[in-house]
Design an enzyme around this catalytic site. Structure first.
Site, PDB file in Angstrom:
ATOM      1  N   ASP A   1      -2.413   5.801   4.247  1.00 42.03           N
ATOM      2  CA  ASP A   1      -2.322   4.356   4.498  1.00 42.03           C
ATOM      3  C   ASP A   1      -3.728   3.867   4.829  1.00 42.03           C
ATOM      4  OD1 ASP A   1      -1.080   1.779   4.937  1.00 42.03           O
ATOM      5  OD2 ASP A   1      -1.337   2.112   7.076  1.00 42.03           O
ATOM      6  N   SER A   2      -3.915   2.552   4.718  1.00 41.32           N
ATOM      7  CA  SER A   2      -5.198   1.978   5.115  1.00 41.32           C
ATOM      8  C   SER A   2      -5.437   2.169   6.615  1.00 41.32           C
ATOM      9  CB  SER A   2      -5.215   0.486   4.789  1.00 41.32           C
ATOM     10  OG  SER A   2      -4.181  -0.156   5.519  1.00 41.32           O
TER      11      SER A   2
ATOM     12  N   TYR B   1      -6.830  -3.433   4.068  1.00 37.74           N
ATOM     13  CA  TYR B   1      -6.981  -3.469   2.611  1.00 37.74           C
ATOM     14  C   TYR B   1      -6.427  -4.784   2.036  1.00 37.74           C
ATOM     15  CZ  TYR B   1      -7.992   1.599   1.870  1.00 37.74           C
ATOM     16  OH  TYR B   1      -8.542   2.854   1.830  1.00 37.74           O
TER      17      TYR B   1
ATOM     18  N   CYS C   1       1.540   2.951   1.875  1.00 35.97           N
ATOM     19  CA  CYS C   1       0.843   1.667   1.985  1.00 35.97           C
ATOM     20  C   CYS C   1       1.265   0.838   0.779  1.00 35.97           C
ATOM     21  CB  CYS C   1      -0.668   1.921   1.962  1.00 35.97           C
ATOM     22  SG  CYS C   1      -1.670   0.426   1.919  1.00 35.97           S
ATOM     23  N   ASN C   2       1.836  -0.335   1.050  1.00 34.70           N
ATOM     24  CA  ASN C   2       2.275  -1.198  -0.050  1.00 34.70           C
ATOM     25  C   ASN C   2       1.105  -1.756  -0.841  1.00 34.70           C
ATOM     26  OD1 ASN C   2       5.422  -1.910   0.431  1.00 34.70           O
ATOM     27  ND2 ASN C   2       4.385  -1.504   2.357  1.00 34.70           N
TER      28      ASN C   2
ATOM     29  N   GLU D   1      -3.301  -3.317  14.035  1.00 39.62           N
ATOM     30  CA  GLU D   1      -4.415  -2.346  14.131  1.00 39.62           C
ATOM     31  C   GLU D   1      -5.068  -2.414  15.515  1.00 39.62           C
ATOM     32  OE1 GLU D   1      -6.044   0.004  11.927  1.00 39.62           O
ATOM     33  OE2 GLU D   1      -4.106  -0.084  10.912  1.00 39.62           O
TER      34      GLU D   1
ATOM     35  N   CYS E   1       5.098  -4.292   4.047  1.00 42.97           N
ATOM     36  CA  CYS E   1       3.837  -3.735   4.547  1.00 42.97           C
ATOM     37  C   CYS E   1       4.229  -2.726   5.614  1.00 42.97           C
ATOM     38  CB  CYS E   1       2.969  -4.836   5.157  1.00 42.97           C
ATOM     39  SG  CYS E   1       1.509  -4.196   6.014  1.00 42.97           S
ATOM     40  N   THR E   2       3.670  -1.525   5.525  1.00 48.52           N
ATOM     41  CA  THR E   2       4.126  -0.472   6.435  1.00 48.52           C
ATOM     42  C   THR E   2       3.670  -0.701   7.884  1.00 48.52           C
ATOM     43  OG1 THR E   2       2.242   0.901   5.748  1.00 48.52           O
ATOM     44  CG2 THR E   2       4.348   1.283   4.642  1.00 48.52           C
ATOM     45  N   HIS E   3       2.797  -1.675   8.099  1.00 51.18           N
ATOM     46  CA  HIS E   3       2.447  -2.030   9.485  1.00 51.18           C
ATOM     47  C   HIS E   3       3.553  -2.853  10.154  1.00 51.18           C
ATOM     48  CE1 HIS E   3      -1.644  -0.874   8.357  1.00 51.18           C
ATOM     49  NE2 HIS E   3      -2.063  -1.095   9.598  1.00 51.18           N
TER      50      HIS E   3
HETATM   51  N1  DGL Z   1      -0.037  -0.885   5.623  1.00 50.93           N
HETATM   52  C1  DGL Z   1      -0.503  -1.479   4.434  1.00 50.93           C
HETATM   53  C2  DGL Z   1       0.576  -1.971   3.528  1.00 50.93           C
HETATM   54  O1  DGL Z   1       1.670  -1.465   3.563  1.00 50.93           O
HETATM   55  C3  DGL Z   1      -1.719  -2.320   4.356  1.00 50.93           C
HETATM   56  C4  DGL Z   1      -2.295  -3.002   5.459  1.00 50.93           C
HETATM   57  C5  DGL Z   1      -3.682  -3.496   5.150  1.00 50.93           C
HETATM   58  O2  DGL Z   1      -4.579  -2.655   5.180  1.00 50.93           O
HETATM   59  O3  DGL Z   1      -3.860  -4.693   4.889  1.00 50.93           O
HETATM   60  O4  DGL Z   1       0.341  -2.852   2.738  1.00 50.93           O
END
Ligand code: DGL
Length: 274
Positions: free
Chosen positions: A14-15, A46, A77-78, A156, A190-192
């Site tokens: 993941d990012s 990202y 990471c999506n 983050e 988004c996995t966050h």
């Molecule tokens: N966790 C990431 C996702 O699922 C990206 C978050 C990011 O770096 O912007 O998209």
């Protein structure tokens, strides 16, 4: 549960910290499997980056994980999945799973009205990956997307609650639900975002099912390992290694909230362009 002899770890990328939500589901579902996680926190987020950067960084991190003798790569990471999955598959010597298709399947299974809201990063929304994946599951689904660029930097930074994050979540979800009041399923693209799930659930209310891709990605990993006869032995000692390209202490604060006392120390990764 199938048992095998392949003790190589599953790689997850993941990012930043978001993919830990997928790691958590994977560890619950496949406790015998070893894992190695890489968060590219030094270059997160990202989401707002041009697609070329996302592809280049994701490929660099893929090579780093492949050098650690993984048997399967999960792009947790999506943003990376939606913008780099074909390139990563072409560059990888092991099978690669993304999170977009599992997320789309979960949302399509949950909806009753056929109206699905998707919240994601600017890059994921711009890629059109979710409307395309949901359209493949059922052409009749009505998809409304919204980019939520303020959320990843807050996660983050360790924010899980408080006025700033609550205000951001309510603002975004208010806008989405106003755009389509018939939405009955909200897909966290988004996995966050699962790290903000309590606030998100409060903001949309009990009428809307909130789904993410973590559990369905773990199921997809299980199916794939079974199909490849690549499971680890049951009852073996699994190791779960976690690396970040960024600040160790900041990463540990978030990781410890997801896995209280359960993960070994986070280690520093140096990812290079070669
Ligand atoms: N966790 C990431 C996702 O699922 C990206 C978050 C990011 O770096 O912007 O998209």
């Amino acid at each position: 549960m199938a048992s095998g002899t392949d003790r190589r770890p599953i790689g997850l990328f993941d990012s930043g910290v978001g993919g830990l939500t997928v790691l958590s589901a994977l560890m619950d579902r496949l406790p015998a499997e070893s894992t190695i996680y890489l968060g590219d926190n030094a270059r997160a987020p990202y989401g707002p980056r041009p697609g070329d950067d996302v592809r280049a960084f994701t490929l660099e991190c893929t090579r780093w994980l492949l050098a650690h003798d993984i048997k399967l790569l999960v792009l947790a990471c999506n943003t990376a999945t939606s913008q780099a999955l074909p390139e990563v598959r072409a560059a990888s010597s092991v099978p690669v799973l993304g999170v977009v298709r599992p997320g789309a399947l979960a949302a399509a299974a949950a909806t009753r009205s056929g109206h699905i809201g998707v919240v994601a990063t600017t890059g994921t929304v711009g890629s059109g990956a979710y409307p395309a994946a949901l359209g493949e599951v059922a052409a009749s689904l009505h998809v409304t997307q919204l980019a939520c660029p303020r959320l990843v930097p807050l996660v983050e930074a360790g924010a899980r609650e408080g006025a700033e994050v609550d205000h951001a979540v309510r603002g975004y979800l208010g806008e989405l639900m106003e755009a389509d009041p018939a939405i009955d399923t909200l897909l966290l693209g988004c996995t966050h975002y699962p790290l903000l799930r309590p606030l998100i659930e409060q903001a949309v209310g009990p009428r809307v099912a909130v789904v993410d891709s973590a559990f369905s990605t773990a199921l997809a990993a299980e199916d794939l390992l079974d199909a490849l006869a690549a499971r680890a032995p049951d009852g073996g000692a699994a190791t779960n290694l976690v690396y970040t390209t960024g600040d160790l202490a900041a990463f540990e604060v978030v990781a410890d909230r997801i896995f209280p006392g359960a993960l070994p120390g986070v280690e520093q990764a140096i990812v290079t362009a070669d």
